[in-house]
Design a protein around this motif. Structure first.
Motif, PDB file in Angstrom:
ATOM      1  N   ALA A 245       0.842  -1.188   0.000  1.00 26.03           N
ATOM      2  CA  ALA A 245       0.000   0.000   0.000  1.00 26.03           C
ATOM      3  C   ALA A 245       0.880   1.243   0.000  1.00 26.03           C
ATOM      4  N   VAL A 246       0.237   2.397   0.004  1.00 24.22           N
ATOM      5  CA  VAL A 246       0.987   3.650  -0.114  1.00 24.22           C
ATOM      6  C   VAL A 246       1.983   3.817   1.029  1.00 24.22           C
ATOM      7  N   ASP A 247       1.565   3.467   2.262  1.00 22.41           N
ATOM      8  CA  ASP A 247       2.454   3.676   3.404  1.00 22.41           C
ATOM      9  C   ASP A 247       3.518   2.590   3.541  1.00 22.41           C
ATOM     10  N   ILE A 275      -7.006  -5.604   9.641  1.00 23.94           N
ATOM     11  CA  ILE A 275      -7.649  -5.102   8.427  1.00 23.94           C
ATOM     12  C   ILE A 275      -7.737  -3.581   8.494  1.00 23.94           C
ATOM     13  N   ARG A 276      -7.188  -2.917   7.486  1.00 22.65           N
ATOM     14  CA  ARG A 276      -7.251  -1.458   7.429  1.00 22.65           C
ATOM     15  C   ARG A 276      -8.397  -0.982   6.541  1.00 22.65           C
ATOM     16  N   ILE A 287      -8.587  -6.059  -0.234  1.00 21.47           N
ATOM     17  CA  ILE A 287      -8.437  -6.102   1.218  1.00 21.47           C
ATOM     18  C   ILE A 287      -7.059  -5.598   1.589  1.00 21.47           C
ATOM     19  N   ILE A 288      -7.012  -4.545   2.378  1.00 22.07           N
ATOM     20  CA  ILE A 288      -5.740  -3.984   2.829  1.00 22.07           C
ATOM     21  C   ILE A 288      -5.501  -4.435   4.266  1.00 22.07           C
ATOM     22  N   CYS A 289      -4.411  -5.146   4.488  1.00 21.25           N
ATOM     23  CA  CYS A 289      -4.100  -5.647   5.825  1.00 21.25           C
ATOM     24  C   CYS A 289      -2.593  -5.626   6.038  1.00 21.25           C
ATOM     25  N   ASP A 290      -2.137  -6.115   7.194  1.00 19.39           N
ATOM     26  CA  ASP A 290      -0.713  -6.049   7.543  1.00 19.39           C
ATOM     27  C   ASP A 290       0.065  -7.279   7.097  1.00 19.39           C
TER      28      ASP A 290
END
Length: 430
Positions: A245-247, A275-276, A287-290
Motif C-alpha cells: 500500500a501507499v504507506d 484489516i485497514r 483487502i488492505i491488511c498487515d
C-alpha cells in the motif's frame, strides 16, 4: 393499482370491458382499435418505462449494507442435505446426541443440572416469560431397557444460536458495514432441557428415551428442531500476489470477481490480520491488511431466498422492500421525525405482512411490556443511565393466534430503537 404493476393484465382488462358495450359494432371497433393499437402502445411504453426505471436504479448511489439474513426451523429429520439455500447453524446439529448415563448420574448426585437436548416451544412470548419467571420443574421419566425411572426437569433459554447472531454483529464491523437488526424470532423459542433430579438409576444402564410432561406446553413442543439460515462458510484463495500500500506498512490483497458466485453475497468472516480497509468494485475484492503473504480467506456466503413452499414453517428475514426512495434514504441516512416516516419504515419490512403499525406515543411507564430487545449483545457504551420515558409502538396482528406475533414485533421495535436513543422503545398488540 398502478398502470405498470406486475399484477396488471391489460389483455384481461380489455376482455372485461368489451361486454360493457351494448352495440355489437362498437364491440368489434373497440376490439380492433384497443386490442391492437393500444395494446402495442401499452407494451412499448411499459418496456421503455422498465428500462428507464432500471437505469435510474443503477445510477442511484447505494449505501453499503449487510446481506439479508433468512432463518427457519424444521424438524431435523426433514432436512434435505442437498439444500443450497438454507444451512444448519451448526453442522453437528445433524448428528444424533447420545446421553452419557454415567455423567448424568454423577452431575445429578452433585446437585448439578445435566443437559439433555434442545427443543422448541411454539408459544407466545408472554407465556414463555411467565414460565421462566416461575423457575418451574417438570415431571417425567427416563427409560432404560428394563423400565423407567421418575425424574424432574427444567428448561433454560438456548443462547448458542444467539451467539451466532452476535458473531455476525462483529463480522459487520470487520467488513466496515453498518449493522442491521436481524429477524431471528425462532431462535428465541429454543430451550435447553436439563435433568435436575432422578430416582434410583444404575449408571451402567443406557438411556433409551426421555419423556417429559410439559403440561399446557405439550402440544407446542417441537423435538429435535434444526435451526437454519442462509449462510455457510467458504474459503476463497487470493490468486494475485499482494501489493504494498501507499504507506508500505500494509498490503493490498486482490480477489477476482470470478472467484465469487455472482448470485450470492459475501462477508469476510474471520482473519488473524489487522484489516485497514475493504473495498468492493465490480465484484472484485480489495483487502488492505498487515500481511504480505498470499493465502486463503474465510468468508460467509449468503444464499438468496429459497422457495418458501419447501419449508413447513414460514421463512423469516430482515428483508426490506427495494425501491428508489429506499436506496436514497439509506445512502443519505435514515431519519424518522413523523408518523408517516415511521409507518413507511416499518412497512418496508417483509414481516409487516404479519403486523400492521397503528400508532406510536411517548409515555412515562407502559402498563405492560410485551417486547424484548433482540440485540442484548450490543453494548451501547455511550448511553448512560436509565431512559426516563418510553416510546410505545402499537401493532395490530393479522392473525391473533400466531405465536410469533410478539417476537416479530420485538424485531421491529428493536429496529426502531436505533433511531430513538433518548427513549426506551417498547411495543404492544392492540
Amino acid at each position: 393499482m398502478g398502470i405498470f404493476d406486475s399484477d396488471f393484465d391489460i389483455e384481461k382488462y380489455i376482455q372485461q370491458r368489451i361486454p360493457e358495450l351494448d352495440n355489437l359494432e362498437n364491440r368489434e371497433l373497440f376490439k380492433v382499435i384497443v386490442g391492437n393499437s393500444t395494446l402495442e402502445l401499452y407494451n412499448h411504453v411499459k418496456e421503455e418505462y422498465a428500462a428507464l426505471e432500471k437505469r435510474v436504479f443503477d445510477e442511484t448511489p447505494r449505501a453499503a449494507r449487510l446481506p439479508d439474513l433468512i432463518t427457519c426451523v424444521i424438524p431435523a429429520e426433514k432436512y434435505d442435505v442437498t439444500d443450497e439455500n438454507l444451512f444448519p447453524f451448526f453442522p453437528e446439529d445433524l448428528k444424533k446426541v447420545k446421553i452419557d448415563a454415567q455423567e448424568m448420574i454423577y452431575n445429578v448426585q452433585k446437585n448439578k443440572e445435566f443437559f439433555l437436548y434442545t427443543c422448541m416451544i411454539q408459544a407466545d412470548f408472554l407465556e414463555l416469560k411467565k414460565l421462566l419467571q416461575t423457575s418451574r420443574r417438570f415431571k417425567g421419566v427416563i427409560e432404560n431397557e428394563y423400565g423407567e425411572t421418575p425424574a424432574e426437569f427444567i428448561v433454560k433459554p438456548n443462547e448458542r444460536y444467539i451467539k451466532k447472531i452476535e458473531e455476525l454483529y462483529h463480522i459487520a464491523k470487520l467488513n466496515y458495514m453498518p449493522w442491521r437488526s436481524q429477524n431471528t424470532a425462532y431462535l428465541f423459542k429454543l430451550f435447553d432441557v436439563y435433568v435436575v433430579a432422578i430416582e434410583d438409576w444404575d449408571e451402567q444402564l443406557e438411556v433409551k428415551k426421555v419423556t417429559i410432561e410439559f403440561d399446557e406446553f405439550s402440544e407446542k413442543i417441537l423435538y429435535e428442531p434444526l435451526p437454519l439460515w442462509n449462510i455457510r462458510p467458504v474459503m476463497i484463495k487470493a490468486n494475485a500476489y499482494p501489493q504494498p500500500a501507499v504507506d508500505r506498512k500494509y498490503f493490498e490483497h486482490y480477489l477476482y470477481a470470478k472467484q465469487f458466485d455472482e448470485t450470492r453475497e459475501y462477508l469476510l468472516r474471520r482473519t488473524d490480520f489487522i484489516i485497514r480497509n475493504i473495498r468492493r468494485q465490480a465484484g472484485d475484492w480489495y483487502i488492505i491488511c498487515d500481511s504480505d503473504a498470499p493465502g486463503d480467506w474465510e468468508f460467509y456466503e449468503f444464499a438468496p431466498a429459497p422457495n418458501a413452499k419447501n419449508y413447513e414453517n414460514p421463512l423469516l428475514s430482515n428483508e426490506q422492500n427495494k425501491s428508489f426512495s429506499r436506496d436514497m434514504i439509506e445512502y443519505f441516512g435514515q431519519r424518522i421525525k413523523t408518523r408517516t416516516e415511521m409507518t413507511r419504515f416499518l412497512n418496508s419490512f417483509k414481516c409487516s405482512e404479519y403486523l400492521s403499525f397503528v400508532e406510536a406515543k411517548v409515555t412515562i411507564k407502559p402498563r405492560t411490556i410485551e417486547t424484548y430487545s433482540t440485540e442484548e449483545f450490543i453494548d451501547y457504551e455511550y448511553r448512560t443511565g436509565d431512559r426516563a420515558q418510553f416510546l410505545e409502538l402499537a401493532f395490530r396482528p393479522k392473525n391473533e393466534d400466531f405465536y410469533l406475533n410478539r417476537d416479530l414485533m420485538s424485531f421491529l421495535v428493536t429496529a426502531v430503537q436505533h433511531f430513538f436513543p433518548e427513549y426506551q422503545c417498547v411495543g404492544k398488540l392492540v
